[in-house]
Design a protein around this motif. Structure first.
Motif, PDB file in Angstrom:
ATOM      1  N   TRP A  80       7.623  -9.918   7.490  1.00 15.37           N
ATOM      2  CA  TRP A  80       7.148  -8.563   7.176  1.00 15.37           C
ATOM      3  C   TRP A  80       7.601  -7.587   8.252  1.00 15.37           C
ATOM      4  CZ3 TRP A  80       1.668 -10.891   6.613  1.00 15.37           C
ATOM      5  CH2 TRP A  80       1.620 -11.705   5.473  1.00 15.37           C
ATOM      6  N   VAL A  81       7.563  -8.031   9.497  1.00 14.06           N
ATOM      7  CA  VAL A  81       8.018  -7.183  10.602  1.00 14.06           C
ATOM      8  C   VAL A  81       9.515  -6.917  10.459  1.00 14.06           C
ATOM      9  CG1 VAL A  81       8.337  -7.057  13.106  1.00 14.06           C
ATOM     10  CG2 VAL A  81       6.165  -7.883  12.171  1.00 14.06           C
ATOM     11  N   LEU A  82      10.261  -7.942  10.138  1.00 11.20           N
ATOM     12  CA  LEU A  82      11.704  -7.782   9.940  1.00 11.20           C
ATOM     13  C   LEU A  82      11.980  -6.765   8.829  1.00 11.20           C
ATOM     14  CD1 LEU A  82      14.598  -8.630  10.614  1.00 11.20           C
ATOM     15  CD2 LEU A  82      14.328 -10.517   8.981  1.00 11.20           C
ATOM     16  N   ALA A  83      11.277  -6.869   7.725  1.00 14.87           N
ATOM     17  CA  ALA A  83      11.442  -5.904   6.628  1.00 14.87           C
ATOM     18  C   ALA A  83      11.010  -4.510   7.066  1.00 14.87           C
ATOM     19  CB  ALA A  83      10.645  -6.350   5.408  1.00 14.87           C
ATOM     20  N   GLY A  84       9.972  -4.438   7.884  1.00 10.02           N
ATOM     21  CA  GLY A  84       9.474  -3.141   8.355  1.00 10.02           C
ATOM     22  C   GLY A  84      10.483  -2.387   9.200  1.00 10.02           C
ATOM     23  N   LEU A  85      11.367  -3.109   9.871  1.00 11.12           N
ATOM     24  CA  LEU A  85      12.384  -2.458  10.696  1.00 11.12           C
ATOM     25  C   LEU A  85      13.330  -1.587   9.871  1.00 11.12           C
ATOM     26  CD1 LEU A  85      13.290  -5.397  13.102  1.00 11.12           C
ATOM     27  CD2 LEU A  85      12.079  -3.283  13.712  1.00 11.12           C
ATOM     28  N   SER A  86      13.461  -1.887   8.592  1.00 11.22           N
ATOM     29  CA  SER A  86      14.341  -1.089   7.730  1.00 11.22           C
ATOM     30  C   SER A  86      13.562  -0.317   6.676  1.00 11.22           C
ATOM     31  CB  SER A  86      15.392  -1.987   7.075  1.00 11.22           C
ATOM     32  OG  SER A  86      14.761  -2.972   6.285  1.00 11.22           O
ATOM     33  N   SER A  87      12.273  -0.144   6.889  1.00 13.03           N
ATOM     34  CA  SER A  87      11.457   0.619   5.947  1.00 13.03           C
ATOM     35  C   SER A  87      11.944   2.065   5.867  1.00 13.03           C
ATOM     36  CB  SER A  87       9.994   0.620   6.413  1.00 13.03           C
ATOM     37  OG  SER A  87       9.228   1.542   5.653  1.00 13.03           O
ATOM     38  N   PRO A  88      11.857   2.689   4.705  1.00 13.62           N
ATOM     39  CA  PRO A  88      12.216   4.104   4.615  1.00 13.62           C
ATOM     40  C   PRO A  88      11.210   5.013   5.330  1.00 13.62           C
ATOM     41  CG  PRO A  88      11.440   3.291   2.493  1.00 13.62           C
ATOM     42  CD  PRO A  88      11.525   2.116   3.411  1.00 13.62           C
ATOM     43  N   ASP A  89      10.041   4.478   5.650  1.00 14.65           N
ATOM     44  CA  ASP A  89       9.012   5.273   6.311  1.00 14.65           C
ATOM     45  C   ASP A  89       9.084   5.115   7.822  1.00 14.65           C
ATOM     46  OD1 ASP A  89       6.156   5.657   7.489  1.00 14.65           O
ATOM     47  OD2 ASP A  89       6.190   6.731   5.580  1.00 14.65           O
ATOM     48  N   GLU A  90       9.195   6.225   8.518  1.00 18.05           N
ATOM     49  CA  GLU A  90       9.376   6.197   9.967  1.00 18.05           C
ATOM     50  C   GLU A  90       8.190   5.577  10.701  1.00 18.05           C
ATOM     51  OE1 GLU A  90      11.748   8.927  13.024  1.00 18.05           O
ATOM     52  OE2 GLU A  90      10.320  10.018  11.782  1.00 18.05           O
ATOM     53  N   TYR A  91       6.968   5.830  10.228  1.00 16.70           N
ATOM     54  CA  TYR A  91       5.801   5.246  10.886  1.00 16.70           C
ATOM     55  C   TYR A  91       5.812   3.726  10.769  1.00 16.70           C
ATOM     56  CZ  TYR A  91       1.055   4.127  12.215  1.00 16.70           C
ATOM     57  OH  TYR A  91      -0.036   3.573  12.833  1.00 16.70           O
TER      58      TYR A  91
ATOM     59  N   ALA B  95       0.830  -1.210   0.000  1.00 17.62           N
ATOM     60  CA  ALA B  95       0.000   0.000   0.000  1.00 17.62           C
ATOM     61  C   ALA B  95       0.861   1.257   0.000  1.00 17.62           C
ATOM     62  CB  ALA B  95      -0.921   0.005   1.217  1.00 17.62           C
ATOM     63  N   GLU B  96       0.378   2.273  -0.662  1.00 19.30           N
ATOM     64  CA  GLU B  96       1.076   3.555  -0.678  1.00 19.30           C
ATOM     65  C   GLU B  96       1.101   4.183   0.713  1.00 19.30           C
ATOM     66  OE1 GLU B  96       0.346   7.876  -2.698  1.00 19.30           O
ATOM     67  OE2 GLU B  96      -0.017   6.121  -3.935  1.00 19.30           O
ATOM     68  N   SER B  97       0.040   3.995   1.448  1.00 16.03           N
ATOM     69  CA  SER B  97      -0.083   4.599   2.772  1.00 16.03           C
ATOM     70  C   SER B  97       0.752   3.865   3.812  1.00 16.03           C
ATOM     71  CB  SER B  97      -1.542   4.583   3.221  1.00 16.03           C
ATOM     72  OG  SER B  97      -1.636   4.888   4.595  1.00 16.03           O
ATOM     73  N   PRO B  98       1.613   4.590   4.523  1.00 15.92           N
ATOM     74  CA  PRO B  98       2.370   3.941   5.606  1.00 15.92           C
ATOM     75  C   PRO B  98       1.458   3.481   6.741  1.00 15.92           C
ATOM     76  CG  PRO B  98       2.719   6.314   5.633  1.00 15.92           C
ATOM     77  CD  PRO B  98       1.941   6.002   4.396  1.00 15.92           C
ATOM     78  N   PHE B  99       0.298   4.108   6.890  1.00 14.23           N
ATOM     79  CA  PHE B  99      -0.619   3.711   7.953  1.00 14.23           C
ATOM     80  C   PHE B  99      -1.192   2.328   7.674  1.00 14.23           C
ATOM     81  CE2 PHE B  99      -0.772   8.385   7.849  1.00 14.23           C
ATOM     82  CZ  PHE B  99      -0.139   8.603   9.054  1.00 14.23           C
ATOM     83  N   VAL B 100      -1.468   2.059   6.420  1.00 12.78           N
ATOM     84  CA  VAL B 100      -1.959   0.732   6.044  1.00 12.78           C
ATOM     85  C   VAL B 100      -0.847  -0.295   6.231  1.00 12.78           C
ATOM     86  CG1 VAL B 100      -2.837  -0.677   4.138  1.00 12.78           C
ATOM     87  CG2 VAL B 100      -3.667   1.672   4.439  1.00 12.78           C
ATOM     88  N   ARG B 101       0.342   0.005   5.727  1.00 15.71           N
ATOM     89  CA  ARG B 101       1.461  -0.938   5.858  1.00 15.71           C
ATOM     90  C   ARG B 101       1.792  -1.199   7.333  1.00 15.71           C
ATOM     91  NH1 ARG B 101       3.733   2.595   2.220  1.00 15.71           N
ATOM     92  NH2 ARG B 101       5.496   3.003   3.597  1.00 15.71           N
ATOM     93  N   GLY B 102       1.696  -0.182   8.163  1.00 18.83           N
ATOM     94  CA  GLY B 102       1.979  -0.353   9.590  1.00 18.83           C
ATOM     95  C   GLY B 102       0.953  -1.207  10.303  1.00 18.83           C
ATOM     96  N   LYS B 103      -0.300  -1.126   9.898  1.00 20.74           N
ATOM     97  CA  LYS B 103      -1.362  -1.921  10.530  1.00 20.74           C
ATOM     98  C   LYS B 103      -1.217  -3.404  10.240  1.00 20.74           C
ATOM     99  CE  LYS B 103      -4.793   0.806  12.255  1.00 20.74           C
ATOM    100  NZ  LYS B 103      -4.919   0.734  13.681  1.00 20.74           N
ATOM    101  N   VAL B 104      -0.554  -3.740   9.128  1.00 23.29           N
ATOM    102  CA  VAL B 104      -0.397  -5.140   8.746  1.00 23.29           C
ATOM    103  C   VAL B 104       0.285  -5.940   9.851  1.00 23.29           C
ATOM    104  CG1 VAL B 104       0.806  -6.675   7.133  1.00 23.29           C
ATOM    105  CG2 VAL B 104      -0.431  -4.693   6.277  1.00 23.29           C
ATOM    106  N   PHE B 105       1.268  -5.343  10.508  1.00 23.94           N
ATOM    107  CA  PHE B 105       2.007  -6.059  11.546  1.00 23.94           C
ATOM    108  C   PHE B 105       1.089  -6.474  12.685  1.00 23.94           C
ATOM    109  CE2 PHE B 105       5.377  -2.845  10.145  1.00 23.94           C
ATOM    110  CZ  PHE B 105       5.759  -3.629   9.074  1.00 23.94           C
ATOM    111  N   ASN B 106       0.197  -5.591  13.068  1.00 26.44           N
ATOM    112  CA  ASN B 106      -0.733  -5.879  14.154  1.00 26.44           C
ATOM    113  C   ASN B 106      -1.790  -6.889  13.718  1.00 26.44           C
ATOM    114  OD1 ASN B 106      -3.588  -4.820  15.380  1.00 26.44           O
ATOM    115  ND2 ASN B 106      -1.988  -4.971  16.921  1.00 26.44           N
ATOM    116  N   LEU B 107      -2.391  -6.653  12.570  1.00 27.07           N
ATOM    117  CA  LEU B 107      -3.456  -7.530  12.096  1.00 27.07           C
ATOM    118  C   LEU B 107      -2.952  -8.958  11.920  1.00 27.07           C
ATOM    119  CD1 LEU B 107      -6.310  -7.988  11.030  1.00 27.07           C
ATOM    120  CD2 LEU B 107      -5.528  -7.185   8.791  1.00 27.07           C
TER     121      LEU B 107
END
Length: 173
Positions: free
Chosen positions: A117-128, A93-105
């Motif tokens: 996905w969580v591991l990849a999220g740790l190095s995401s260019p988006d701070e959120y 998703a373009e939205s970082p809010f959507v991508r961030g919710k994936v970890f919780n869901l």
């Protein structure tokens, strides 16, 4: 005034007979109606509204995103595999809010599947997204030494804003 608005919201939700009625409430300009519609969709396990709920992960009203997240969880729990068709769209998703919710869901549904996905999220260019990944590590993977080490490494190169947010979260526990 607040009580009148709450009665209006409750009455509108009570009149919603099926998914189409709830869909129209999910698209209402009124955030309270959207939040209530998301709650009702989850309670009713309205699989037909799953895509609409996922679209609300980037709503401008916080309680709507929370209710949509929980409703999507309830539906996915009742219908295993229901999220499969949406996975690529959520992760990309373009939205970082959507991508961030994936970890919780997905963390609540299938923690092993969400790990990569969580591991990849740790190095995401988006701070959120990085913040949400760190939150997922601390909540879902507290006993995963490799993921804890990856999170610690990511914190060493994190921005001041992310570090401050993580520190505030740590104090809440």
């Amino acid at each position: 005034v607040r009580h009148a608005l709450e009665r209006r919201r409750d009455a509108a939700a009570a009149r919603a007979r099926g998914p189409e009625d709830l869909r129209s409430l999910l698209n209402s300009p009124d955030g309270d109606l959207r939040a209530e519609a998301a709650l009702q969709a989850g309670k009713r396990k309205e699989r037909a509204l799953l895509a609409d709920l996922l679209a609300r992960f980037d709503d401008d009203v916080g309680v709507v995103t929370q209710n949509a997240d929980y409703a999507a969880f309830q539906i996915a729990k009742a219908y295993p595999g229901a999220l499969d068709a949406h996975q690529a769209g959520l992760l990309g998703a373009e939205s970082p809010f959507v991508r961030g919710k994936v970890f919780n869901l997905y963390g609540d549904l299938d923690v092993a599947r969400a790990r990569a996905w969580v591991l990849a999220g740790l190095s995401s260019p988006d701070e959120y997204v990085r913040l949400r990944a760190h939150m997922a590590v601390s909540y879902y993977y507290a006993n995963d030494a490799a993921l804890q080490a990856a999170a610690a490494k990511a914190r060493r190169t994190a921005s001041g804003g992310l570090l401050a947010a993580l520190e505030r979260l740590k104090k809440r526990r």
